[in-house]
Design a protein around this motif. Structure first.
Motif, PDB file in Angstrom:
ATOM      1  N   ALA A   1     -30.444  13.438  24.697  1.00  0.00           N
ATOM      2  CA  ALA A   1     -29.560  12.270  24.834  1.00  0.00           C
ATOM      3  C   ALA A   1     -30.249  10.999  24.343  1.00  0.00           C
ATOM      4  O   ALA A   1     -29.635  10.173  23.658  1.00  0.00           O
ATOM      5  CB  ALA A   1     -29.122  12.111  26.286  1.00  0.00           C
ATOM      6  N   LYS A   2     -31.510  10.853  24.662  1.00  0.00           N
ATOM      7  CA  LYS A   2     -32.258   9.653  24.257  1.00  0.00           C
ATOM      8  C   LYS A   2     -32.400   9.562  22.741  1.00  0.00           C
ATOM      9  O   LYS A   2     -32.435   8.472  22.175  1.00  0.00           O
ATOM     10  CB  LYS A   2     -33.638   9.679  24.912  1.00  0.00           C
ATOM     11  N   ASN A   3     -32.470  10.693  22.081  1.00  0.00           N
ATOM     12  CA  ASN A   3     -32.718  10.725  20.636  1.00  0.00           C
ATOM     13  C   ASN A   3     -31.500  11.094  19.798  1.00  0.00           C
ATOM     14  O   ASN A   3     -31.601  11.235  18.588  1.00  0.00           O
ATOM     15  CB  ASN A   3     -33.855  11.708  20.343  1.00  0.00           C
ATOM     16  N   ARG A   4     -30.338  11.246  20.411  1.00  0.00           N
ATOM     17  CA  ARG A   4     -29.175  11.773  19.699  1.00  0.00           C
ATOM     18  C   ARG A   4     -28.754  10.912  18.520  1.00  0.00           C
ATOM     19  O   ARG A   4     -28.363  11.440  17.480  1.00  0.00           O
ATOM     20  CB  ARG A   4     -28.009  12.023  20.655  1.00  0.00           C
ATOM     21  N   TYR A   5     -28.819   9.602  18.629  1.00  0.00           N
ATOM     22  CA  TYR A   5     -28.429   8.743  17.507  1.00  0.00           C
ATOM     23  C   TYR A   5     -29.450   8.850  16.374  1.00  0.00           C
ATOM     24  O   TYR A   5     -29.092   8.882  15.205  1.00  0.00           O
ATOM     25  CB  TYR A   5     -28.289   7.279  17.939  1.00  0.00           C
ATOM     26  N   LYS A   6     -30.710   8.903  16.738  1.00  0.00           N
ATOM     27  CA  LYS A   6     -31.766   8.995  15.734  1.00  0.00           C
ATOM     28  C   LYS A   6     -31.703  10.340  14.991  1.00  0.00           C
ATOM     29  O   LYS A   6     -31.851  10.401  13.784  1.00  0.00           O
ATOM     30  CB  LYS A   6     -33.133   8.822  16.401  1.00  0.00           C
ATOM     31  N   TRP A   7     -31.469  11.415  15.731  1.00  0.00           N
ATOM     32  CA  TRP A   7     -31.473  12.745  15.137  1.00  0.00           C
ATOM     33  C   TRP A   7     -30.155  13.101  14.453  1.00  0.00           C
ATOM     34  O   TRP A   7     -30.155  13.809  13.450  1.00  0.00           O
ATOM     35  CB  TRP A   7     -31.769  13.802  16.196  1.00  0.00           C
ATOM     36  N   PHE A   8     -29.035  12.655  15.004  1.00  0.00           N
ATOM     37  CA  PHE A   8     -27.727  13.097  14.513  1.00  0.00           C
ATOM     38  C   PHE A   8     -26.866  11.981  13.946  1.00  0.00           C
ATOM     39  O   PHE A   8     -25.837  12.239  13.333  1.00  0.00           O
ATOM     40  CB  PHE A   8     -26.956  13.823  15.632  1.00  0.00           C
ATOM     41  N   GLY A   9     -27.226  10.733  14.205  1.00  0.00           N
ATOM     42  CA  GLY A   9     -26.473   9.608  13.676  1.00  0.00           C
ATOM     43  C   GLY A   9     -25.423   9.104  14.646  1.00  0.00           C
ATOM     44  O   GLY A   9     -25.165   9.686  15.700  1.00  0.00           O
ATOM     45  N   LYS A  10     -24.821   7.985  14.245  1.00  0.00           N
ATOM     46  CA  LYS A  10     -23.858   7.297  15.091  1.00  0.00           C
ATOM     47  C   LYS A  10     -22.772   6.710  14.203  1.00  0.00           C
ATOM     48  O   LYS A  10     -23.047   6.234  13.112  1.00  0.00           O
ATOM     49  CB  LYS A  10     -24.588   6.186  15.851  1.00  0.00           C
ATOM     50  N   LYS A  11     -21.566   6.739  14.685  1.00  0.00           N
ATOM     51  CA  LYS A  11     -20.442   6.133  13.981  1.00  0.00           C
ATOM     52  C   LYS A  11     -20.234   4.714  14.513  1.00  0.00           C
ATOM     53  O   LYS A  11     -20.634   4.402  15.627  1.00  0.00           O
ATOM     54  CB  LYS A  11     -19.184   6.965  14.184  1.00  0.00           C
ATOM     55  N   SER A  12     -19.595   3.875  13.743  1.00  0.00           N
ATOM     56  CA  SER A  12     -19.356   2.499  14.190  1.00  0.00           C
ATOM     57  C   SER A  12     -18.194   2.416  15.180  1.00  0.00           C
ATOM     58  O   SER A  12     -18.050   1.436  15.898  1.00  0.00           O
ATOM     59  CB  SER A  12     -19.090   1.589  12.993  1.00  0.00           C
ATOM     60  N   HIS A  13     -17.360   3.451  15.229  1.00  0.00           N
ATOM     61  CA  HIS A  13     -16.225   3.483  16.148  1.00  0.00           C
ATOM     62  C   HIS A  13     -15.877   4.936  16.449  1.00  0.00           C
ATOM     63  O   HIS A  13     -16.331   5.842  15.769  1.00  0.00           O
ATOM     64  CB  HIS A  13     -15.013   2.758  15.557  1.00  0.00           C
ATOM     65  N   CYS A  14     -15.057   5.125  17.464  1.00  0.00           N
ATOM     66  CA  CYS A  14     -14.645   6.478  17.847  1.00  0.00           C
ATOM     67  C   CYS A  14     -13.839   7.115  16.726  1.00  0.00           C
ATOM     68  O   CYS A  14     -13.030   6.452  16.073  1.00  0.00           O
ATOM     69  CB  CYS A  14     -13.794   6.444  19.115  1.00  0.00           C
TER      70      CYS A  14
END
Length: 136
Positions: free
Chosen positions: A110-123
């Motif tokens: 959970a702590k690394n999910r954005y770093k490892w898998f990325g993030k969208k700007s919106h749902c």
């Protein structure tokens, strides 16, 4: 409107890993057990508030049961597997492991999910054929 007869999965709607997990669950939810709501949505926020979940302090998925109880973190993920088709219910055997250990592993991801898998700007908006499965 929240259906009274469904289990609700509250997830991080901007997380690529979380969205992938929801797509995975949808494909294996052959008995139409689950509905889905983004934690960033009004309904997701209301569900969290009703259960006194501080979403600012939580990097977690929540499984809300029809009788108002809920699970979070590894317990939610493993309880979700119980209702999937195929061999996935066998993963619930990991519930025998101590919660502190399961959640420790969960928290690392959970702590690394954005770093490892990325993030969208919106749902992500679900496709029209899947829209009925999402609340809000």
């Amino acid at each position: 409107m929240i259906p009274a007869d469904k289990k609700i999965i509250v997830f991080d709607g901007v997380c690529n890993l979380c969205n992938g997990a929801i797509n995975f669950i949808i494909k294996r939810d052959k008995n139409d057990i689950f509905r889905y709501v983004s934690l960033q949505s009004e309904t997701g926020i209301r569900i969290a508030e009703e259960r006194r979940i501080d979403i600012k302090k939580s990097d977690s998925i929540f499984l809300v049961l029809p009788h108002k109880a809920y699970y979070h973190k590894s317990t939610a993920a493993l309880n979700i597997t119980k209702d999937l088709s195929g061999l996935y219910p066998l993963l619930s055997v990991f519930l025998i492991l101590p919660k502190f250990f399961r959640d420790w592993v969960y928290d690392i991801v959970a702590k690394n999910r954005y770093k490892w898998f990325g993030k969208k700007s919106h749902c992500v908006v679900p496709t029209p054929e899947l829209k009925a499965l999402f609340i809000d």
